[in-house]
Structures are given as structure tokens and as C-alpha cells.
Design a protein around this motif. Structure first.
Motif, PDB file in Angstrom:
ATOM      1  N   LYS A 130       0.823  -1.202   0.000  1.00 41.36           N
ATOM      2  CA  LYS A 130       0.000   0.000   0.000  1.00 41.36           C
ATOM      3  C   LYS A 130       0.862   1.259   0.000  1.00 41.36           C
ATOM      4  CE  LYS A 130      -4.046   1.999   2.292  1.00 41.36           C
ATOM      5  NZ  LYS A 130      -5.022   1.843   3.394  1.00 41.36           N
ATOM      6  N   TYR A 131       0.477   2.224  -0.853  1.00 43.57           N
ATOM      7  CA  TYR A 131       1.132   3.524  -0.941  1.00 43.57           C
ATOM      8  C   TYR A 131       0.158   4.572  -0.408  1.00 43.57           C
ATOM      9  CZ  TYR A 131       4.784   1.454  -3.852  1.00 43.57           C
ATOM     10  OH  TYR A 131       5.832   0.696  -4.315  1.00 43.57           O
ATOM     11  N   THR A 132       0.635   5.417   0.500  1.00 49.37           N
ATOM     12  CA  THR A 132      -0.246   6.390   1.155  1.00 49.37           C
ATOM     13  C   THR A 132       0.327   7.795   1.046  1.00 49.37           C
ATOM     14  OG1 THR A 132       0.843   5.915   3.263  1.00 49.37           O
ATOM     15  CG2 THR A 132      -1.204   4.724   2.782  1.00 49.37           C
ATOM     16  N   LEU A 133      -0.533   8.773   1.301  1.00 47.77           N
ATOM     17  CA  LEU A 133      -0.155  10.180   1.161  1.00 47.77           C
ATOM     18  C   LEU A 133       0.664  10.656   2.357  1.00 47.77           C
ATOM     19  CD1 LEU A 133      -0.664  12.869  -0.497  1.00 47.77           C
ATOM     20  CD2 LEU A 133      -2.458  13.320   1.195  1.00 47.77           C
ATOM     21  N   ARG A 134       1.739  11.394   2.071  1.00 44.17           N
ATOM     22  CA  ARG A 134       2.505  12.064   3.125  1.00 44.17           C
ATOM     23  C   ARG A 134       2.297  13.573   3.091  1.00 44.17           C
ATOM     24  NH1 ARG A 134       8.598  10.653   4.724  1.00 44.17           N
ATOM     25  NH2 ARG A 134       7.403   9.170   5.978  1.00 44.17           N
ATOM     26  N   GLN A 135       2.193  14.150   1.875  1.00 42.21           N
ATOM     27  CA  GLN A 135       2.113  15.611   1.803  1.00 42.21           C
ATOM     28  C   GLN A 135       1.558  16.027   0.454  1.00 42.21           C
ATOM     29  OE1 GLN A 135       5.504  18.097   3.242  1.00 42.21           O
ATOM     30  NE2 GLN A 135       5.614  18.798   1.122  1.00 42.21           N
ATOM     31  N   ALA A 136       0.816  17.137   0.433  1.00 40.44           N
ATOM     32  CA  ALA A 136       0.332  17.738  -0.807  1.00 40.44           C
ATOM     33  C   ALA A 136       0.585  19.233  -0.747  1.00 40.44           C
ATOM     34  CB  ALA A 136      -1.155  17.463  -0.996  1.00 40.44           C
ATOM     35  N   ALA A 137       1.134  19.795  -1.845  1.00 34.68           N
ATOM     36  CA  ALA A 137       1.416  21.226  -1.916  1.00 34.68           C
ATOM     37  C   ALA A 137       0.723  21.803  -3.136  1.00 34.68           C
ATOM     38  CB  ALA A 137       2.914  21.479  -1.980  1.00 34.68           C
ATOM     39  N   VAL A 138       0.031  22.945  -2.960  1.00 39.35           N
ATOM     40  CA  VAL A 138      -0.739  23.566  -4.032  1.00 39.35           C
ATOM     41  C   VAL A 138      -0.243  24.989  -4.254  1.00 39.35           C
ATOM     42  CG1 VAL A 138      -3.039  24.161  -4.871  1.00 39.35           C
ATOM     43  CG2 VAL A 138      -2.745  22.210  -3.324  1.00 39.35           C
ATOM     44  N   ASP A 139       0.016  25.343  -5.537  1.00 37.40           N
ATOM     45  CA  ASP A 139       0.289  26.725  -5.930  1.00 37.40           C
ATOM     46  C   ASP A 139      -0.957  27.256  -6.623  1.00 37.40           C
ATOM     47  OD1 ASP A 139       2.829  26.414  -4.980  1.00 37.40           O
ATOM     48  OD2 ASP A 139       3.734  26.059  -6.940  1.00 37.40           O
ATOM     49  N   PHE A 140      -1.525  28.346  -6.102  1.00 38.76           N
ATOM     50  CA  PHE A 140      -2.748  28.906  -6.659  1.00 38.76           C
ATOM     51  C   PHE A 140      -2.433  29.981  -7.688  1.00 38.76           C
ATOM     52  CE2 PHE A 140      -4.064  27.312  -2.476  1.00 38.76           C
ATOM     53  CZ  PHE A 140      -5.135  26.517  -2.853  1.00 38.76           C
ATOM     54  N   ALA A 141      -3.414  30.237  -8.540  1.00 39.43           N
ATOM     55  CA  ALA A 141      -3.238  31.225  -9.608  1.00 39.43           C
ATOM     56  C   ALA A 141      -3.072  32.634  -9.059  1.00 39.43           C
ATOM     57  CB  ALA A 141      -4.431  31.170 -10.566  1.00 39.43           C
ATOM     58  N   ASP A 142      -3.575  32.893  -7.869  1.00 41.85           N
ATOM     59  CA  ASP A 142      -3.467  34.244  -7.310  1.00 41.85           C
ATOM     60  C   ASP A 142      -2.111  34.497  -6.657  1.00 41.85           C
ATOM     61  OD1 ASP A 142      -3.550  32.835  -4.939  1.00 41.85           O
ATOM     62  OD2 ASP A 142      -5.615  33.371  -4.465  1.00 41.85           O
ATOM     63  N   GLY A 143      -1.192  33.518  -6.747  1.00 45.09           N
ATOM     64  CA  GLY A 143       0.147  33.687  -6.194  1.00 45.09           C
ATOM     65  C   GLY A 143       0.332  33.103  -4.811  1.00 45.09           C
ATOM     66  N   SER A 144      -0.736  32.710  -4.145  1.00 43.88           N
ATOM     67  CA  SER A 144      -0.601  32.103  -2.823  1.00 43.88           C
ATOM     68  C   SER A 144      -0.323  30.612  -2.974  1.00 43.88           C
ATOM     69  CB  SER A 144      -1.868  32.326  -2.008  1.00 43.88           C
ATOM     70  OG  SER A 144      -2.970  31.679  -2.621  1.00 43.88           O
ATOM     71  N   ASN A 145       0.076  29.984  -1.876  1.00 38.66           N
ATOM     72  CA  ASN A 145       0.327  28.545  -1.893  1.00 38.66           C
ATOM     73  C   ASN A 145       0.132  27.999  -0.493  1.00 38.66           C
ATOM     74  OD1 ASN A 145       3.104  28.350  -0.444  1.00 38.66           O
ATOM     75  ND2 ASN A 145       3.365  29.958  -1.982  1.00 38.66           N
ATOM     76  N   THR A 146      -0.034  26.715  -0.394  1.00 37.33           N
ATOM     77  CA  THR A 146      -0.177  26.082   0.912  1.00 37.33           C
ATOM     78  C   THR A 146       0.226  24.623   0.812  1.00 37.33           C
ATOM     79  OG1 THR A 146      -1.652  25.834   2.812  1.00 37.33           O
ATOM     80  CG2 THR A 146      -2.568  25.316   0.661  1.00 37.33           C
ATOM     81  N   THR A 147       0.598  24.073   1.959  1.00 41.88           N
ATOM     82  CA  THR A 147       0.973  22.665   2.061  1.00 41.88           C
ATOM     83  C   THR A 147       0.104  22.024   3.124  1.00 41.88           C
ATOM     84  OG1 THR A 147       3.257  23.119   1.432  1.00 41.88           O
ATOM     85  CG2 THR A 147       2.831  21.050   2.594  1.00 41.88           C
ATOM     86  N   ILE A 148      -0.333  20.828   2.855  1.00 40.69           N
ATOM     87  CA  ILE A 148      -1.213  20.139   3.787  1.00 40.69           C
ATOM     88  C   ILE A 148      -0.702  18.721   3.981  1.00 40.69           C
ATOM     89  CG2 ILE A 148      -2.843  19.237   2.076  1.00 40.69           C
ATOM     90  CD1 ILE A 148      -5.081  20.143   4.027  1.00 40.69           C
ATOM     91  N   LYS A 149      -0.848  18.212   5.233  1.00 43.19           N
ATOM     92  CA  LYS A 149      -0.360  16.879   5.568  1.00 43.19           C
ATOM     93  C   LYS A 149      -1.436  16.122   6.331  1.00 43.19           C
ATOM     94  CE  LYS A 149       4.400  18.506   6.300  1.00 43.19           C
ATOM     95  NZ  LYS A 149       5.513  18.578   7.276  1.00 43.19           N
ATOM     96  N   PRO A 150      -1.451  14.806   6.205  1.00 46.36           N
ATOM     97  CA  PRO A 150      -2.306  14.012   7.090  1.00 46.36           C
ATOM     98  C   PRO A 150      -1.831  14.160   8.536  1.00 46.36           C
ATOM     99  CG  PRO A 150      -1.604  12.727   5.187  1.00 46.36           C
ATOM    100  CD  PRO A 150      -0.790  13.975   5.189  1.00 46.36           C
ATOM    101  N   ARG A 151      -2.710  13.888   9.462  1.00 44.84           N
ATOM    102  CA  ARG A 151      -2.367  14.058  10.874  1.00 44.84           C
ATOM    103  C   ARG A 151      -1.181  13.194  11.293  1.00 44.84           C
ATOM    104  NH1 ARG A 151      -8.051  14.593  11.268  1.00 44.84           N
ATOM    105  NH2 ARG A 151      -8.355  12.379  11.682  1.00 44.84           N
ATOM    106  N   LYS A 152      -1.020  12.042  10.712  1.00 49.10           N
ATOM    107  CA  LYS A 152       0.093  11.153  11.062  1.00 49.10           C
ATOM    108  C   LYS A 152       1.435  11.833  10.872  1.00 49.10           C
ATOM    109  CE  LYS A 152       2.266   6.791   9.620  1.00 49.10           C
ATOM    110  NZ  LYS A 152       2.537   6.306  10.979  1.00 49.10           N
TER     111      LYS A 152
END
Length: 615
Positions: A130-152
Motif C-alpha cells: 500500500k502507498y499512502t499520502l505524506r504531503q500535498a502542496a498547491v500553488d494557486f493562480a493568485d500567487g498564494s500557496n499552501t501545504t497540507i499533511k495528514p495528521r500522522k
């Protein structure tokens, strides 16, 4: 002629106000100033995005739940709350130690999107499982960005989900991960004593460990601590401490292990703080390195850190001299303590805090007249010359020096400590007319201008000074014994003056031919008073301002001494001592043990029989 309804003046005004309101609204609607520019609109959108984001700002889900073979596609479908230009996904394989990456970027000349897919092809080196998510990073068109992680992996519980659908099952018979092999057992690293920070040592493994999850246990029951280190506390005394862990290594499945327990945890003896609890006195602890189990080959280093309200570190090493900031009238909780650390390299072998030295008083007579914190003995000869006999920080005498002349007219001379509260120890003398004179010290063995502080003191056959821990916040006072055996106490005030009249604090004191203060002889933090009877019995009393109690006999045979008195800490061991001068002029030093008793005596001088006053 047709009759029209007539409008009253009030109705005219209301209609006019309504018309003006409509016209003004129209002007504002078409005014250029009311129109937002594209830049302002974009800025408004950016400012409306705040952290933490709504949990639904990003959704991820595998395109299929079916196992994926080699050469198959790992495809994650995504949606985002606002148009995005790039999405980076980090996933971990079944070892949870090896990362793989999936990317999506806006094509050149394309438009930002709110949905799409990230794709990666399974290759022959990808492990089955099984392969699971560690992190996702998003760059938005308005120039902002954010990174999100599972609680683990440290994600914010209020802002993220665990993304259970962002997972794949890979089929690859050629690469099947196995459990890691433990080659040397895990153990708790650290001395099993309170105040020691222990560490979880995972031992040795066949596969190189990248990280681990920890769960500490007290007597086999889970503890709240889940980091790699653990602070042994008083709650652990008598318990066994262990941990279990899940270790992660590339190329191996997560593998659990339980350490060997350490303990039972002990609480080492808290050292005592020795010395008079007064400003300028020398404090030290009775800590001994012999109490610490030192491993073979270790080179232990002992460090001291003195602390007290307002919980700031004090300067000093093995010894410390209190300052006015340590006194009761500055802080409601007042004490001085020493933190003792024994270390060898990076390892702490012991960390212990001493008992508190409470009720720090004004500078005490036993800290000496020359300002170095060690006791001094003053003596007057028949010609009226006053000589100071200093002692050293290692104990014993230093070279004497003359500090005054013309003292033959005084019927009594005593050391008072800091009577005038200027931080320097003083001397008080009574002349033949019964006047009481204060001779302020300059803190270096010299004098400031003397002044009279009392009259009528010829009614007392004995006078002495003592410092209370309860009267006036630790200030010195003068005591006098009259012919009837009544003991009187005269409290001092700032500048060295004494209260008028005095207070009787005891009777029957004419049973003694000598009465003198002995400092904190029994180590309880309070001044002690000693008296010798003509038969040679030596009594000790606890003296705290106007309260005198705890009478006990601490010696016999003292009638052989022509003169006895308090010496302060003569041998620099942190305990108060008593001297006796025999009829041949030899000075004997009787060393206190800090518990109200003795630990031997030696002869420390000759020729002391020629002095008319020793104090």
C-alpha cells in the motif's frame, strides 16, 4: 377644473428625500471610483484566503481501488477550492520510509484549473503493498500557496483530513518487503534517576532506520510521552520505565520492538546548602561525587548553577554569596538553591537540585569584617590596639593587621553584622559612661564615621548582636542581659538606630557566666545562642528575634577555658565553629558538624591570653 389632492409640507419633504436617495445611489453605482480594478479584485481574493484552510479546499482520490501492476498508472484525481497552477504530491511506499512523487502543472499557455489528475507509472522497482499520502502542496493562480499533511505526519487536525482515498495498492511479486531484523536489542539510555533525560536507543538493525514512532511505558502501562526522550520525574520513583517503537527503514516493512525496562527509578539525595544564610556569606553544598555511580573510563565533570527568585541564574561555581535580591523583603518566595550536574561527555550522570536555603538575612557577623565572606576574629590588647585576624576561603589564618587604636576605654565590644543596612559589617562598643557607639565598617577592614546610637547601656553586664529570620525581614538586633538575669532585645532600623526601651525575651540568664551568639550552629536556618555555666556546662538555644527555645546541653568541661566565643566557619566546611582560650593562652578551635554537635578540635594559636577582648 379638476380638483387635485393637495400635498402637505411634510409630505413634500419626504418625497424630496426619497428622490435624492435614488439619484445618489445611481451616481455611486456608475462612479469610476466605485469600480474595482482587476488588480484590486485579485488582491481582495488573496486576502480572503486565510490559514487554516477549509478542510474541503483540497480533495484527493485514487482513480481506481483495484491493485495496480507494474507499468500501470497511479492516478490521483484532485479538486481545489480555487484555480491552481501546480500540485505536488508526496507518497510513501509500504516501508513508509521511501518517498515517491507525483506532479501536475498547468500546461504552457493553458488556464489555471480547479480539478485534474496527477499520474505516475508503476515501475519494476516499486515494492508491492500500500502507498499512502505524506504531503500535498498547491500553488494557486493568485500567487498564494499552501501545504497540507495528514495528521500522522503532523497535519492540523482542524484543517486536514487523513485522505483515506488517496492510496494505492501495488502488485509486484518481484519486490516484496520483509520485516526488518533486530541485531541488538533496544534499551533505555540514561541513568535511572529523577531529573535525568533518558533516550530511546533503538539498538542495531539490519536495515538502516530512518525514523521511528515511540510510546513510553511506566510499569508496562502507556505513558503520555511519545517522543524519543523521556524525563524521569518524582512520579516515576520505584517504577520500571520502558518503551515500544515502530521502526521504519527503506526496503523493509515497519517493524515493532519493545525495549528492556530500566529501573526502578530512584530519587537521589538532595544536597544541603551549607553556610550562614545571609548576604555576603559563603554558601556551598555538601554534594559529593562519591555518591554518583560513574561508569568505568568516564571523566566526570561537576557543574553548579545557583538559582532563586525571580528564578534567574546567579553567578558562582561551587560557592555562592547571596545578595540583597535574595532576601525576604524583596520577594514573597525567597530561597537560594544549587543545581548540581555531573556529566561525562554528552551523558548526564546526575542532575539534582539542593535543598533550599531560605530566609536570607542581612550580612551576618560571621562573614567577616573585611568583605571577603570569610570569618575574622578581632582582638583588643591592654594598650587599646584592635587587631583583625582574617581567615581564608580554605580555612585557617591569614596575616593579621591592626585596624584601630584607643579602644581601651570601651567596656564591651561586639561584632553586629550589618546593623546600619548598608551592606557592610559593623562593630558596636559601649564606653564607661554607658553610651552605645556604632562603628560602621567600610567593607574592606576599615571604618566609616562612628556615631552614638544609645545611652544607659551600663545596666547590662553582657551585650551581643544577633540576626533574626522573622523580626524585620532578617535584620540585626542588639541583646542585653541585666543584673537580674533578664535578657532584652532591641530591634534595629535602617541607619543603625535601635528601638527605644527594648523587649524582655527571657529570664534566668544569670545562671551563665558567658553568653554569646553562635550563628546557625545546628543547620536549621536560625541563629543559635550559647551559654556556659560556672560548672562548665555549655547550653545551646534556638534564638529567633524574641523567641528563645530548644534548650539542650551540648558540652561539658568548658570551665577550663578562660574565654569562649563564636568563631564563625573557621575551617571553611560550611559549619559554625566555637573557640576556647585556655588559661595558658592557647586558642582551641571546636569544629561544629552542622547538626548541633561536634567533629573534633585542634589548637590554632598561642599567646591569646594577653588580650582584654576577643570577638
Amino acid at each position: 377644473m379638476t380638483n387635485s389632492p393637495t400635498l402637505s409640507p411634510g409630505r413634500h419633504l419626504r418625497v424630496l428625500a426619497l428622490v435624492l436617495t435614488v439619484m445618489l445611489a445611481g451616481l455611486l453605482q456608475h462612479s469610476p471610483a466605485a469600480e474595482a480594478s482587476p488588480l484590486e479584485a485579485e488582491s481582495s481574493t488573496v486576502e480572503s484566503y486565510v490559514w487554516p484552510p477549509d478542510p474541503a479546499f483540497l480533495t484527493l482520490g485514487a482513480a481506481t481501488t483495484a491493485p495496480i501492476p507494474v507499468s500501470g498508472e497511479m492516478r490521483l484525481n484532485f479538486t481545489v477550492a480555487r484555480p491552481a497552477t501546480r500540485l505536488s504530491i508526496v507518497m510513501v511506499d509500504p516501508s513508509q520510509a521511501t518517498e515517491i512523487y507525483l506532479y501536475w502543472s498547468m500546461p504552457a499557455g493553458g488556464e489555471p484549473r480547479t480539478s485534474g489528475s496527477v499520474v505516475r507509472t508503476v515501475n519494476e522497482k516499486d515494492a508491492a503493498g500500500k502507498y499512502t499520502l505524506r504531503q500535498a502542496a498547491v500553488d494557486f493562480a493568485d500567487g498564494s500557496n499552501t501545504t497540507i499533511k495528514p495528521r500522522k505526519y503532523g497535519g492540523d487536525k482542524s484543517a486536514t483530513e487523513d485522505f483515506p482515498k488517496a492510496a494505492f495498492e501495488v502488485i509486484n511479486p518481484a519486490v516484496r518487503l520483509q520485516q526488518n531484523v533486530n541485531l541488538a536489542p533496544a534499551f533505555v539510555e540514561g541513568v535511572p534517576e529523577t531529573e535525568i533525560w533518558a533516550r530511546a536507543n533503538l539498538g542495531q538493525w539490519q536495515g538502516s532506520v530512518s525514523h521511528a514512532d515511540y510510546q513510553w511505558m511506566r510499569d508496562g502501562v502507556d505513558h503520555y510521552r511519545t517522543t524519543y526522550d523521556y524525563d524521569f520525574s518524582s512520579f516515576d520513583v520505584g517504577s520500571l520505565i520502558s518503551f515500544r517503537a515502530v521502526v521504519y527503514a527503506p526496503g523493509y516493512l515497519p517493524t515493532g520492538i519493545v525495549s528492556k525496562a530500566v529501573g526502578p527509578i530512584i530519587q537521589p539525595r538532595r544536597p544541603k546548602v551549607l553556610g550562614e544564610g545571609a548576604v555576603g556569606s559563603i554558601l556551598r553544598t555538601d554534594f559529593s561525587l562519591a555518591e554518583v555511580p560513574v561508569p568505568s573510563g568516564a571523566n566526570p565533570v561537576v557543574k553548579y548553577r545557583w538559582v532563586g527568585p525571580p528564578y534567574a541564574e546567579r553567578p558562582g561555581g561551587a560557592t555562592y554569596r547571596p545578595t540583597p535580591q535574595d532576601q525576604a523583603h524583596n520577594y514573597p518566595d525567597h530561597f537560594v538553591a544549587a543545581e548540581v550536574t555531573v556529566s561525562s561527555g554528552w551523558d548526564t550522570l546526575r542532575l539534582v537540585t539542593s535543598e533550599w536555603k531560605e530566609n536570607i538575612k542581612d550580612s551576618h557577623w560571621s562573614s567577616g569584617f573585611d568583605g571577603d565572606g570569610t570569618t575574622d576574629v578581632l582582638a583588643r590588647d591592654r594598650s587599646g590596639i584592635l587587631t583583625m585576624y582574617p581567615t581564608s576561603t580554605q580555612g585557617g589564618w591569614q596575616a593579621p593587621r591592626v585596624i584601630g587604636q584607643g579602644w581601651s576605654g570601651m567596656t564591651s565590644i561586639i561584632k553586629t553584622g550589618d546593623l546600619d543596612r548598608d551592606g557592610k559589617n559593623d562593630v558596636v562598643a559601649r564606653d564607661a559612661a554607658g553610651r552605645l557607639l556604632l562603628y560602621p565598617g567600610d567593607g574592606q577592614g576599615g571604618w566609616l564615621q562612628q556615631r552614638q546610637i544609645g545611652t544607659g547601656w551600663s545596666v547590662f553586664n553582657t551585650i551581643f548582636a544577633s540576626t533574626s529570620t522573622t523580626i524585620g525581614g532578617g535584620h540585626s538586633g542588639i541583646y542585653g542581659r541585666d543584673a537580674n538575669g533578664t535578657l532584652w532585645h532591641f530591634a534595629s532600623y535602617s541607619g543603625g538606630g535601635l528601638t527605644y526601651g527594648g523587649n524582655p525575651v527571657g529570664t534566668g540568664w544569670n545562671m551563665f557566666n558567658t553568653v554569646f551568639p553562635a550563628g546557625d550552629f545546628n543547620g536549621d536556618g536560625v541563629e543559635d545562642l550559647m551559654g556556659r555555666t560556672p560548672a562548665g556546662l555549655l547550653y545551646s538555644y534556638r534564638l529567633d528575634g524574641t523567641k528563645i527555645d530548644q534548650r539542650q546541653v551540648i558540652g561539658v568541661g568548658w570551665e577550663v577555658m578562660a574565654r569562649i566565643g563564636a568563631a564563625g566557619d573557621f575551617n571553611a566546611d560550611g559549619h559554625q565553629d566555637v573557640y576556647g582560650i585556655d588559661y595558658s593562652g592557647r586558642m582551641h578551635m571546636y569544629y561544629g558538624n552542622g547538626l548541633g554537635g561536634w567533629k573534633g578540635s585542634t589548637v590554632v594559636g598561642w599567646g591569646w591570653g594577653g588580650f582584654t577582648a576577643v570577638f
